[in-house]
Structure formats: C-alpha cells, structure tokens
Design a protein around this motif. Sequence first.
Motif, mmCIF file in Angstrom:
data_model
loop_
_atom_site.group_PDB
_atom_site.id
_atom_site.type_symbol
_atom_site.label_atom_id
_atom_site.label_comp_id
_atom_site.label_asym_id
_atom_site.label_seq_id
_atom_site.Cartn_x
_atom_site.Cartn_y
_atom_site.Cartn_z
ATOM 1 N N GLN A 158 0.823 -1.213 0.000
ATOM 2 C CA GLN A 158 0.000 0.000 0.000
ATOM 3 C C GLN A 158 0.854 1.259 0.000
ATOM 4 O O GLN A 158 0.590 2.216 -0.730
ATOM 5 N N PHE A 159 1.880 1.252 0.832
ATOM 6 C CA PHE A 159 2.799 2.384 0.898
ATOM 7 C C PHE A 159 3.428 2.647 -0.462
ATOM 8 O O PHE A 159 3.410 3.773 -0.977
ATOM 9 N N LEU A 160 3.969 1.612 -1.077
ATOM 10 C CA LEU A 160 4.670 1.764 -2.352
ATOM 11 C C LEU A 160 3.703 2.110 -3.486
ATOM 12 O O LEU A 160 4.043 2.898 -4.377
ATOM 13 N N TYR A 163 2.793 5.799 -3.117
ATOM 14 C CA TYR A 163 3.964 6.633 -3.403
ATOM 15 C C TYR A 163 4.198 6.700 -4.916
ATOM 16 O O TYR A 163 4.473 7.778 -5.470
ATOM 17 N N LYS A 164 4.057 5.565 -5.580
ATOM 18 C CA LYS A 164 4.224 5.528 -7.039
ATOM 19 C C LYS A 164 3.177 6.413 -7.718
ATOM 20 O O LYS A 164 3.488 7.167 -8.654
ATOM 21 N N PHE A 196 12.626 13.603 -1.510
ATOM 22 C CA PHE A 196 11.267 14.128 -1.642
ATOM 23 C C PHE A 196 10.322 13.420 -0.673
ATOM 24 O O PHE A 196 9.554 14.063 0.056
ATOM 25 N N LEU A 197 10.431 12.112 -0.622
ATOM 26 C CA LEU A 197 9.584 11.324 0.279
ATOM 27 C C LEU A 197 9.824 11.696 1.733
ATOM 28 O O LEU A 197 8.885 11.956 2.489
ATOM 29 N N SER A 198 11.090 11.730 2.153
ATOM 30 C CA SER A 198 11.391 12.012 3.557
ATOM 31 C C SER A 198 10.965 13.416 3.966
ATOM 32 O O SER A 198 10.448 13.619 5.072
ATOM 33 N N VAL A 199 11.148 14.385 3.077
ATOM 34 C CA VAL A 199 10.726 15.755 3.390
ATOM 35 C C VAL A 199 9.199 15.828 3.481
ATOM 36 O O VAL A 199 8.653 16.510 4.364
ATOM 37 N N LEU A 200 8.501 15.123 2.614
ATOM 38 C CA LEU A 200 7.037 15.086 2.691
ATOM 39 C C LEU A 200 6.563 14.576 4.048
ATOM 40 O O LEU A 200 5.638 15.139 4.643
ATOM 41 N N VAL A 222 -0.303 11.079 0.810
ATOM 42 C CA VAL A 222 0.562 10.694 1.934
ATOM 43 C C VAL A 222 -0.269 10.033 3.035
ATOM 44 O O VAL A 222 0.163 9.050 3.659
ATOM 45 N N LYS A 223 -1.454 10.546 3.255
ATOM 46 C CA LYS A 223 -2.366 9.956 4.239
ATOM 47 C C LYS A 223 -2.659 8.489 3.891
ATOM 48 O O LYS A 223 -2.667 7.615 4.768
#
Length: 233
Positions: A158-160, A163-164, A196-200, A222-223
């Motif tokens: 779900q995460f990936l 994100y994609k 980008f991901l970590s800053v988000l 992101v939610k």
Amino acid sequence: MHRFVLSADQFSERQRAIVAEEISFYNKLTPKEQRVFEHRVLRFIRYHTFVGREELLVTERMELLISATAIMITFGFNRYLLSKFETILVYPEHYFSNITQEYHKGEANPSYKTIVFSWEDFQEGIKVEDDNLNLGIHELTHALHFSFLTERSYSASQFLKHYKLLLLSLRNKDAQKRLIEMEYLREYAFENQYEFLSVLIEHFFETPEEFRSKLPTIYHRVKLMLNMDVAGF
C-alpha cells in the motif's frame, strides 16, 4: 490506526514520562492506542541494537525517543519494525563518513543494515515541532522505504503503491514547477525521489494542517501511504 495487542508490554512510569514530555503524537492517542504505541516502542528497542559512537553512552531516553519516532511514522501499519535494519548508531553530533568523505547529521544505509544519527541534531528535530525539520522522521522514513522495497506485506504494498501514484501525478513539468514555486517544501525535497519522500513525511507530521491546506492532493496521497490522518489530530 486501531490495533489490538495480546499481553502488551507497557512503559514504566519513567518511560511514559520521557515519551509524553517530548513526543506530542503520543499524547494525542487514546489510552488504548497509547498501550499499542508503548508495546511497539518496546518491541522496536528489543529488535534493534543501539550503539554509541565517539564514547557516547546510549541512554534509555535516546532509545525511547528514537524508537517512538519510528513507531509514530509506522503507527498506521501492521508491519512496524524496520526489516532491513539491525543497528542504530548514535554520534554525539555531526560525524565524518568514511563512505562519502563528508560530514553527516544522519543516514540510513541498507547495505550495512544501519541507521545513523547525530544526537544533537536528532534532539533539535523533536524540540521544534513545527519547522518541518526533523532528522529522526527524515532518516527513519528512508529506513522504512528501504525496508518496504523488499517486503511482501500489505503495509509495504500500500505504501509503495500510493507513493508511485504520487510520483506519477508529479511527472508533469508544470506540476513540478508549481510545487517548487509554492516554497512550502524546502529545496532539499527536490534532490531526488528519496529525499522528496522524507521531506514530505516531515511536513506531514510537523505542519499537517498547513500541508492539507496548501497541497490537499499530495496530503491525501501521503495519508493513504501511511494509513493515518494527523491533520486536526
């Protein structure tokens, strides 16, 4: 976010006081959710080896705050341990990396199964909760991402997936330009997809209402990635 745990480990009064004082996320949970959170933090501590560098003595407080930050990020998942990482190194302050030949504040290195923090900078990140600069969240998000890339779990998929889809929605150059010109995300977010991901995720936890207001579509994605909503939490 609701989870059920059989025979959950619980914090001692001292441990609860440390986390409650410095991790505001914990204080916003229901008593039942706090018990789940405590159980996960204690499991996280047992699952990882904490090692001090440059004569730093790793304290219970350090273990608790690093682990609580990891559990905050993963609280929406059934899978919450960082499967690709075994060791957490803690330096007193920024340190010289023999790999990059540069000074660092932190890193997540899946090849060595190691996450590294400058304790000085980690503490600064949790002390100021609304500046979108949180070293713990940043590096632990990298570690989560690297772990999920090789996991076969529902949480990882779900995460990936989301994100994609987020990255696909930003392939348009105009969309990228609008995002940069808004100046909500700091410049470092646009170094590469990983940063980008970590800053988000830093923004998601530190200024969620502003994030949702300024970038509602990205916030929603992101939610879904984290399976939780912290705006108005």
